[in-house]
Motif scaffolding. Sequence first.
Motif, PDB file in Angstrom:
ATOM      1  N   GLU A  20     -32.861  -1.883 -23.634  1.00 42.91           N
ATOM      2  CA  GLU A  20     -33.474  -0.565 -23.450  1.00 42.91           C
ATOM      3  C   GLU A  20     -32.474   0.450 -22.910  1.00 42.91           C
ATOM      4  O   GLU A  20     -32.841   1.586 -22.596  1.00 42.91           O
ATOM      5  N   GLY A  21     -31.207   0.037 -22.772  1.00 37.95           N
ATOM      6  CA  GLY A  21     -30.175   0.967 -22.346  1.00 37.95           C
ATOM      7  C   GLY A  21     -29.804   0.893 -20.876  1.00 37.95           C
ATOM      8  O   GLY A  21     -29.056   1.747 -20.383  1.00 37.95           O
ATOM      9  N   TYR A  22     -30.275  -0.146 -20.176  1.00 35.70           N
ATOM     10  CA  TYR A  22     -30.004  -0.272 -18.748  1.00 35.70           C
ATOM     11  C   TYR A  22     -28.861  -1.244 -18.460  1.00 35.70           C
ATOM     12  O   TYR A  22     -28.619  -2.180 -19.233  1.00 35.70           O
ATOM     13  N   LEU A  23     -28.201  -1.025 -17.346  1.00 35.11           N
ATOM     14  CA  LEU A  23     -27.365  -2.053 -16.762  1.00 35.11           C
ATOM     15  C   LEU A  23     -28.275  -2.790 -15.775  1.00 35.11           C
ATOM     16  O   LEU A  23     -28.658  -2.235 -14.736  1.00 35.11           O
ATOM     17  N   ALA A  24     -28.651  -3.997 -16.115  1.00 32.76           N
ATOM     18  CA  ALA A  24     -29.558  -4.790 -15.288  1.00 32.76           C
ATOM     19  C   ALA A  24     -28.786  -5.926 -14.644  1.00 32.76           C
ATOM     20  O   ALA A  24     -28.078  -6.662 -15.333  1.00 32.76           O
ATOM     21  N   VAL A  25     -28.911  -6.053 -13.335  1.00 30.57           N
ATOM     22  CA  VAL A  25     -28.162  -7.086 -12.628  1.00 30.57           C
ATOM     23  C   VAL A  25     -29.073  -7.799 -11.641  1.00 30.57           C
ATOM     24  O   VAL A  25     -29.820  -7.169 -10.897  1.00 30.57           O
ATOM     25  N   ALA A  26     -29.006  -9.136 -11.683  1.00 30.17           N
ATOM     26  CA  ALA A  26     -29.803  -9.988 -10.803  1.00 30.17           C
ATOM     27  C   ALA A  26     -28.865 -10.788  -9.914  1.00 30.17           C
ATOM     28  O   ALA A  26     -28.216 -11.724 -10.385  1.00 30.17           O
ATOM     29  N   PRO A  27     -28.764 -10.445  -8.630  1.00 28.56           N
ATOM     30  CA  PRO A  27     -27.913 -11.233  -7.729  1.00 28.56           C
ATOM     31  C   PRO A  27     -28.664 -12.461  -7.226  1.00 28.56           C
ATOM     32  O   PRO A  27     -29.871 -12.410  -6.979  1.00 28.56           O
ATOM     33  N   ASP A  28     -27.960 -13.558  -7.064  1.00 27.09           N
ATOM     34  CA  ASP A  28     -28.571 -14.750  -6.468  1.00 27.09           C
ATOM     35  C   ASP A  28     -28.416 -14.639  -4.948  1.00 27.09           C
ATOM     36  O   ASP A  28     -27.550 -15.246  -4.333  1.00 27.09           O
ATOM     37  N   TYR A  29     -29.286 -13.844  -4.356  1.00 31.38           N
ATOM     38  CA  TYR A  29     -29.142 -13.566  -2.930  1.00 31.38           C
ATOM     39  C   TYR A  29     -29.641 -14.691  -2.024  1.00 31.38           C
ATOM     40  O   TYR A  29     -29.584 -14.565  -0.807  1.00 31.38           O
ATOM     41  N   TYR A  30     -30.115 -15.793  -2.585  1.00 30.62           N
ATOM     42  CA  TYR A  30     -30.477 -16.965  -1.776  1.00 30.62           C
ATOM     43  C   TYR A  30     -29.334 -17.974  -1.654  1.00 30.62           C
ATOM     44  O   TYR A  30     -29.513 -19.048  -1.097  1.00 30.62           O
ATOM     45  N   VAL A  31     -28.171 -17.627  -2.191  1.00 29.54           N
ATOM     46  CA  VAL A  31     -27.102 -18.622  -2.283  1.00 29.54           C
ATOM     47  C   VAL A  31     -26.675 -19.154  -0.908  1.00 29.54           C
ATOM     48  O   VAL A  31     -26.289 -20.321  -0.782  1.00 29.54           O
ATOM     49  N   ARG A  32     -26.749 -18.342   0.124  1.00 28.02           N
ATOM     50  CA  ARG A  32     -26.372 -18.813   1.462  1.00 28.02           C
ATOM     51  C   ARG A  32     -27.404 -19.793   2.016  1.00 28.02           C
ATOM     52  O   ARG A  32     -27.090 -20.616   2.871  1.00 28.02           O
ATOM     53  N   GLN A  33     -28.634 -19.677   1.534  1.00 22.53           N
ATOM     54  CA  GLN A  33     -29.705 -20.539   2.033  1.00 22.53           C
ATOM     55  C   GLN A  33     -29.846 -21.833   1.229  1.00 22.53           C
ATOM     56  O   GLN A  33     -30.408 -22.813   1.730  1.00 22.53           O
ATOM     57  N   GLY A  34     -29.328 -21.841  -0.005  1.00 29.00           N
ATOM     58  CA  GLY A  34     -29.430 -23.037  -0.836  1.00 29.00           C
ATOM     59  C   GLY A  34     -29.524 -22.671  -2.304  1.00 29.00           C
ATOM     60  O   GLY A  34     -29.554 -21.488  -2.664  1.00 29.00           O
ATOM     61  N   ASP A  35     -29.571 -23.676  -3.143  1.00 31.15           N
ATOM     62  CA  ASP A  35     -29.668 -23.480  -4.585  1.00 31.15           C
ATOM     63  C   ASP A  35     -31.126 -23.589  -4.997  1.00 31.15           C
ATOM     64  O   ASP A  35     -31.631 -24.683  -5.271  1.00 31.15           O
ATOM     65  N   ALA A  36     -31.825 -22.445  -5.044  1.00 30.31           N
ATOM     66  CA  ALA A  36     -33.250 -22.467  -5.340  1.00 30.31           C
ATOM     67  C   ALA A  36     -33.536 -22.996  -6.741  1.00 30.31           C
ATOM     68  O   ALA A  36     -34.555 -23.658  -6.968  1.00 30.31           O
ATOM     69  N   ALA A  37     -32.631 -22.734  -7.688  1.00 27.06           N
ATOM     70  CA  ALA A  37     -32.848 -23.197  -9.057  1.00 27.06           C
ATOM     71  C   ALA A  37     -32.809 -24.720  -9.164  1.00 27.06           C
ATOM     72  O   ALA A  37     -33.372 -25.297 -10.092  1.00 27.06           O
ATOM     73  N   ALA A  38     -32.155 -25.368  -8.205  1.00 24.40           N
ATOM     74  CA  ALA A  38     -32.067 -26.831  -8.211  1.00 24.40           C
ATOM     75  C   ALA A  38     -33.066 -27.479  -7.260  1.00 24.40           C
ATOM     76  O   ALA A  38     -33.046 -28.699  -7.087  1.00 24.40           O
ATOM     77  N   ALA A  39     -33.932 -26.689  -6.640  1.00 23.48           N
ATOM     78  CA  ALA A  39     -34.914 -27.241  -5.707  1.00 23.48           C
ATOM     79  C   ALA A  39     -35.825 -28.236  -6.434  1.00 23.48           C
ATOM     80  O   ALA A  39     -36.256 -27.977  -7.561  1.00 23.48           O
ATOM     81  N   PRO A  40     -36.145 -29.384  -5.807  1.00 22.53           N
ATOM     82  CA  PRO A  40     -36.925 -30.407  -6.491  1.00 22.53           C
ATOM     83  C   PRO A  40     -38.397 -30.061  -6.671  1.00 22.53           C
ATOM     84  O   PRO A  40     -39.067 -30.645  -7.515  1.00 22.53           O
ATOM     85  N   ASP A  41     -38.920 -29.117  -5.885  1.00 20.07           N
ATOM     86  CA  ASP A  41     -40.327 -28.750  -6.009  1.00 20.07           C
ATOM     87  C   ASP A  41     -40.536 -27.355  -5.440  1.00 20.07           C
ATOM     88  O   ASP A  41     -39.620 -26.728  -4.883  1.00 20.07           O
ATOM     89  N   VAL A  42     -41.754 -26.866  -5.577  1.00 21.23           N
ATOM     90  CA  VAL A  42     -42.074 -25.512  -5.145  1.00 21.23           C
ATOM     91  C   VAL A  42     -41.876 -25.356  -3.641  1.00 21.23           C
ATOM     92  O   VAL A  42     -41.361 -24.338  -3.168  1.00 21.23           O
ATOM     93  N   GLY A  43     -42.271 -26.367  -2.881  1.00 22.82           N
ATOM     94  CA  GLY A  43     -42.128 -26.286  -1.434  1.00 22.82           C
ATOM     95  C   GLY A  43     -40.682 -26.131  -1.001  1.00 22.82           C
ATOM     96  O   GLY A  43     -40.369 -25.350  -0.090  1.00 22.82           O
ATOM     97  N   ALA A  44     -39.795 -26.859  -1.664  1.00 20.12           N
ATOM     98  CA  ALA A  44     -38.376 -26.765  -1.324  1.00 20.12           C
ATOM     99  C   ALA A  44     -37.823 -25.395  -1.690  1.00 20.12           C
ATOM    100  O   ALA A  44     -37.021 -24.812  -0.947  1.00 20.12           O
TER     101      ALA A  44
END
Length: 295
Positions: free
Chosen positions: A110-134
Motif C-alpha cells: 500500500e506504499g508504506y515502510l512497515a517495520v516490526a521490531p522484536d522488542y521482547y528479545v531481552r525478555q526471551g524468544d516469544a516465537a519459540a515459547a512452548p505454550d501460550v503461558g510461556a
Amino acid sequence: MDQLPETPPAAEMISPPLFERLGRRGFVGSVGGAAGYTLAAGPVMAQTIVTTPTDGLVAGDVSIPAGDRALPGYRARPATGRDWPVVLVCQEIFGLHEYIKDVCRRLAREGYLAVAPDYYVRQGDAAAAPDVGAAAAIAGRKPDDELFRDLDATLAWAGQDGGSAEKVAIIGFCRGGRNVWAYSAQNPRLKAGVAWYGPVAGQASALTPRVPLDMAADIKCPILGLYGEADTGIPVDSLRQMETRMREAGKRFTLVIYPGAPHGFHADYRPSYRKDAAEAGWRLMLEFLKGNGVS
C-alpha cells in the motif's frame, strides 16, 4: 448494540459510505487498549492463510540499534522511491513470526515502510515459547519505559531507511494493541494509532504503571480501535468506559466492534480468524491512516 449511540463533537465518525458498507451493527462509540493480553484466541495453526508476495518490495529481516543491543526486526517497503510513510507494527505476545511479517508486506504493497521490531528479545524468544503461558510470561516482563525506547529507536532506524519523519503511525494486535495505546500517549510525532483488540483495563504494575484507561488525557493522536463483540477478554463495558474518558479528554477516536467476532479475529494463523471482519477492519484501517495524513 443495535443502536449507534449519539457521539459528541470530540469523537471521530466513520464516513457515511463506509459506515453503510460495514453496517450499523458493526459500530459502537467507544475506544480501547490495555496492560494485558487475552489468552483465549486459540492455538497456532500450521500456516497463515494470507501470503503476500514480495515482488516490487524490499522485504526481510533487519537489525535495529536500540541502546544496549540490536533488536531483530522485519521491514517491508516499496522497492522504489523514498520518504515513504512509516507504520510501526506491534506484535502479539507470540513473537515476530510469519503473520506479523506478512502484515508488514501487506502494508508495503500500500506504499508504506512497515517495520516490526522484536522488542521482547531481552525478555526471551516469544516465537519459540512452548505454550501460550510461556509467551505471556515473556511479554509480561517488558517494562514500558524500555518499550518506548525501543519504539523510538525503531522510528529513528526507519528514517535512515528512507521513511518519512513526518508521516508516522503505529498499529498493533492483542498485547501490541495495548502498546499502541501506550505509545500514542508517549510520542507526539505519531499521526495515527490503530489498536486491534488491545485490552483497555487490567492491573497496573511496576513494569506497566498505567493501563490505557489511565492514559486517555495523554493520547496524542487519533485512535482507531477494532474489536470483536465476542471477545471474552475485553468486556464491552470497559470499552464504554474508555469512550467516556476519551470524550471527557476531548480526544479524537473511532471504535468499531464486529458482531460475533472473537479476540484475534485478524490473526489468520489461528482458529479465531474471521475473514469478513479481518478484511473490513483492514480496509477501514487503511482509510483511517490516509485520512489522518499517513499516506
